[in-house]
Design an enzyme around this catalytic site. Sequence first.
Site, mmCIF file in Angstrom:
data_model
loop_
_atom_site.group_PDB
_atom_site.id
_atom_site.type_symbol
_atom_site.label_atom_id
_atom_site.label_comp_id
_atom_site.label_asym_id
_atom_site.label_seq_id
_atom_site.Cartn_x
_atom_site.Cartn_y
_atom_site.Cartn_z
ATOM 1 N N CYS A 13 -3.312 0.328 6.924
ATOM 2 C CA CYS A 13 -3.355 -0.635 8.036
ATOM 3 C C CYS A 13 -4.020 -0.073 9.282
ATOM 4 O O CYS A 13 -4.697 -0.782 10.002
ATOM 5 C CB CYS A 13 -1.944 -1.076 8.364
ATOM 6 S SG CYS A 13 -0.847 0.314 8.635
ATOM 7 N N GLY A 42 -1.555 -6.004 10.524
ATOM 8 C CA GLY A 42 -2.879 -5.480 10.189
ATOM 9 C C GLY A 42 -3.662 -4.989 11.395
ATOM 10 O O GLY A 42 -3.189 -5.025 12.531
ATOM 11 N N GLU A 83 5.343 -7.988 -4.085
ATOM 12 C CA GLU A 83 5.300 -8.355 -5.514
ATOM 13 C C GLU A 83 4.243 -7.555 -6.270
ATOM 14 O O GLU A 83 4.259 -7.474 -7.486
ATOM 15 C CB GLU A 83 5.051 -9.862 -5.675
ATOM 16 C CG GLU A 83 3.778 -10.406 -5.017
ATOM 17 C CD GLU A 83 3.946 -10.785 -3.544
ATOM 18 O OE1 GLU A 83 4.748 -10.130 -2.836
ATOM 19 O OE2 GLU A 83 3.275 -11.745 -3.104
ATOM 20 N N PRO A 133 10.390 -5.585 -1.714
ATOM 21 C CA PRO A 133 9.064 -4.959 -1.807
ATOM 22 C C PRO A 133 7.994 -6.030 -1.997
ATOM 23 O O PRO A 133 8.301 -7.173 -2.332
ATOM 24 C CB PRO A 133 9.157 -4.107 -3.083
ATOM 25 C CG PRO A 133 10.556 -4.189 -3.562
ATOM 26 C CD PRO A 133 11.197 -5.376 -2.922
ATOM 27 N N GLU A 145 5.029 -4.985 11.652
ATOM 28 C CA GLU A 145 3.995 -3.953 11.440
ATOM 29 C C GLU A 145 2.855 -4.633 10.710
ATOM 30 O O GLU A 145 2.925 -4.842 9.499
ATOM 31 C CB GLU A 145 4.570 -2.821 10.580
ATOM 32 C CG GLU A 145 5.573 -1.953 11.291
ATOM 33 C CD GLU A 145 4.937 -1.059 12.344
ATOM 34 O OE1 GLU A 145 3.694 -0.937 12.363
ATOM 35 O OE2 GLU A 145 5.684 -0.502 13.149
ATOM 36 N N ASN A 195 0.797 -1.236 0.000
ATOM 37 C CA ASN A 195 0.000 0.000 0.000
ATOM 38 C C ASN A 195 0.830 1.286 0.000
ATOM 39 O O ASN A 195 0.392 2.282 -0.561
ATOM 40 C CB ASN A 195 -0.997 -0.009 1.166
ATOM 41 C CG ASN A 195 -0.328 -0.181 2.508
ATOM 42 O OD1 ASN A 195 0.815 -0.635 2.606
ATOM 43 N ND2 ASN A 195 -1.038 0.165 3.546
ATOM 44 N N GLU A 248 8.030 1.624 14.517
ATOM 45 C CA GLU A 248 8.736 2.375 13.490
ATOM 46 C C GLU A 248 8.646 3.851 13.865
ATOM 47 O O GLU A 248 7.784 4.265 14.637
ATOM 48 C CB GLU A 248 8.094 2.135 12.115
ATOM 49 C CG GLU A 248 8.308 0.698 11.691
ATOM 50 C CD GLU A 248 8.093 0.417 10.215
ATOM 51 O OE1 GLU A 248 7.079 0.848 9.664
ATOM 52 O OE2 GLU A 248 8.968 -0.251 9.628
HETATM 53 P P1 NAD Z 1 1.082 -9.806 3.030
HETATM 54 O O1 NAD Z 1 1.193 -10.259 4.432
HETATM 55 O O2 NAD Z 1 0.363 -10.646 2.062
HETATM 56 O O3 NAD Z 1 2.536 -9.588 2.388
HETATM 57 C C1 NAD Z 1 3.474 -8.717 2.997
HETATM 58 C C2 NAD Z 1 4.856 -9.042 2.473
HETATM 59 O O4 NAD Z 1 5.294 -10.293 3.002
HETATM 60 C C3 NAD Z 1 4.949 -9.178 0.948
HETATM 61 O O5 NAD Z 1 6.153 -8.566 0.518
HETATM 62 C C4 NAD Z 1 5.001 -10.680 0.744
HETATM 63 O O6 NAD Z 1 5.669 -11.063 -0.435
HETATM 64 C C5 NAD Z 1 5.790 -11.118 1.960
HETATM 65 N N1 NAD Z 1 5.612 -12.509 2.376
HETATM 66 C C6 NAD Z 1 4.524 -13.298 2.214
HETATM 67 N N2 NAD Z 1 4.740 -14.501 2.774
HETATM 68 C C7 NAD Z 1 5.992 -14.485 3.307
HETATM 69 C C8 NAD Z 1 6.792 -15.421 4.023
HETATM 70 N N3 NAD Z 1 6.343 -16.643 4.329
HETATM 71 N N4 NAD Z 1 8.025 -15.050 4.419
HETATM 72 C C9 NAD Z 1 8.487 -13.805 4.163
HETATM 73 N N5 NAD Z 1 7.782 -12.886 3.478
HETATM 74 C C10 NAD Z 1 6.541 -13.208 3.057
HETATM 75 O O7 NAD Z 1 0.475 -8.332 3.117
HETATM 76 P P2 NAD Z 1 -0.042 -7.415 1.927
HETATM 77 O O8 NAD Z 1 -1.293 -8.008 1.408
HETATM 78 O O9 NAD Z 1 1.071 -7.100 1.013
HETATM 79 O O10 NAD Z 1 -0.376 -6.059 2.710
HETATM 80 C C11 NAD Z 1 -1.556 -5.838 3.388
HETATM 81 C C12 NAD Z 1 -1.369 -6.108 4.860
HETATM 82 O O11 NAD Z 1 -0.301 -5.321 5.373
HETATM 83 C C13 NAD Z 1 -2.593 -5.696 5.669
HETATM 84 O O12 NAD Z 1 -2.854 -6.661 6.645
HETATM 85 C C14 NAD Z 1 -2.149 -4.400 6.310
HETATM 86 O O13 NAD Z 1 -2.822 -4.070 7.497
HETATM 87 C C15 NAD Z 1 -0.710 -4.641 6.547
HETATM 88 N N6 NAD Z 1 0.012 -3.373 6.705
HETATM 89 C C16 NAD Z 1 0.504 -3.039 7.928
HETATM 90 C C17 NAD Z 1 1.149 -1.825 8.113
HETATM 91 C C18 NAD Z 1 1.691 -1.406 9.453
HETATM 92 O O14 NAD Z 1 2.535 -0.530 9.487
HETATM 93 N N7 NAD Z 1 1.252 -1.981 10.551
HETATM 94 C C19 NAD Z 1 1.312 -0.965 7.030
HETATM 95 C C20 NAD Z 1 0.805 -1.351 5.785
HETATM 96 C C21 NAD Z 1 0.163 -2.566 5.635
#
Ligand code: NAD
Length: 484
Positions: free
Chosen positions: A284, A252, A179, A177, A250, A153, A458
């Site tokens: 988030c 959800g 994907e 980053p 960080e 995001n 952070e």
């Molecule tokens: P996601 O959990 O699907 O993916 C996040 C990242 O982790 C991606 O780069 C992905 O490729 C990687 N990943 C996936 N599986 C992994 C593994 N087994 N090992 C290592 N890396 C792995 O999240 P998303 O769909 O990209 O983002 C949305 C989520 O992120 C929401 O839940 C949102 O709340 C959260 N978010 C949190 C914050 C915060 O600061 N707290 C900020 C932005 C987004």
Amino acid sequence: MRNVQPEASHYIGGAYVEDAAGDAIDVTYAATGEQVATLHAATPAVVDRALAAAEAARRDWAALPGVERGRVLRRAADLLRERNRELSEIETIDTGKPLQETLVADAASAADALEWFGGIAATVRGEHLQLGADWAYTIREPLGVCVGIGAWNYPTQIAAWKAAPALACGNTMVFKPSEETPLCALKLAEILTEAGAPPGVFNVVQGRGDVGAALVTDPRVAKVSLTGSVPTGRKVYAAAAEGMRHVTMELGGKSPMLVFDDADIDAAVGGAILGNFYSSGQICSNGTRVFVQSGIRDAFLDRLSERLKGVVMGDPLDEAVNFGPLVSEAQLTKVLGHIRDGVAEGATLVTGGNRVDRDGWYVEPTVFADVTDDMSIARQEIFGPVASILTFEDEAEAIARANATSFGLAAGVFTADLARGHRVAAAFEAGTCWINTYNLTPVEIGFGGAKQSGIGRENGLGAIEHFSQLKTVYVGMGGVDAPY
Ligand code: NAD
């Protein structure tokens, strides 16, 4: 549209690197579904090369005086600001977020982080402790090679919020980053090199979860900072624990926003708009459970519906547009599924609820009223433009219901009674709270979650603690008194 195909997929040791053997990662413009770039996921050889570059760079980078590391970060901040428009356009093409937002919220926020952590890099220090004639001191040391993994995001901001404190403390980083949005972190890497960061200090590799997992378990890695969902956080935290690595998680949320009947309704509605519809709801910390005191329910809903008429949907690259598509078709499908569940569970659809009849992955800003705590739309993170309005009678009830979730990322309260504002903020089980505003996250203040929403912080001085460790040195000034 600007050509956003990068020179190569990865950035390692101060230069672009390609390995076309890696799986293709297509970048699509969410407003049209048009493919705008193709990158490749890192192969094991690329992952190894990035970690080796970070490992090779870390001692010299850590040995530099903090003021010199800080200077590099501050120069990078200046470059980000100079190129704000170009970077904002790339961010918009990468994510689908309106240019109106990205011009003020992304490279700008990254620049703030680099400037602020650049400014305090020279002040990172330990302390002196007098122990009679003996004494001790502490040294705040970098951890070593850090891995950053981002969500889709806020790709520029997430990369910079991790890189800035990590590099200020003398660590090096390999950043992966999401994907879904692979372009922006490459720009940050380029800019850090131009600002004087030595090769290997900040590297970017592309890939999906498997590449993230390979980074997290590599023996060269001392720390992992993830921004992502709770399920991914659990996996990454567990994998990091295997090697006793430091973590920042960080994750959800399903954050509450409490609106008392003495609140300035327009301010509260403004907070609900920022906390539900900015970035099409893909934030988030959003306050997606809006608890409104029952006496002002109708007035609140009327005003919210009225102000949502100000939504301007369209091509996010058009600066007049203030509401863009979701990042991907998968996210669109997920959000529409949650909306269907809300309707099926009996919530009242006040406005929105549909996919928009145009190309791209647009969902109307959606407001549900008469939501109850047990409905799935009040319990699950949707990560789309869907607000749930619930009502409450008194403060104690509102606090109990606000806290009745396994998430704990953020929370907000709107009231004219400041004593109540502070009392409610103290009672919230959440890492970041706001009184009479919502979703403001300047670099000076810590940001992060409680409960399942995360570990570590952070931004703010807290981030320095999470990217460094204390060494204690005891200094004996006399003889050694041993029993035999
Ligand atoms: P996601 O959990 O699907 O993916 C996040 C990242 O982790 C991606 O780069 C992905 O490729 C990687 N990943 C996936 N599986 C992994 C593994 N087994 N090992 C290592 N890396 C792995 O999240 P998303 O769909 O990209 O983002 C949305 C989520 O992120 C929401 O839940 C949102 O709340 C959260 N978010 C949190 C914050 C915060 O600061 N707290 C900020 C932005 C987004």
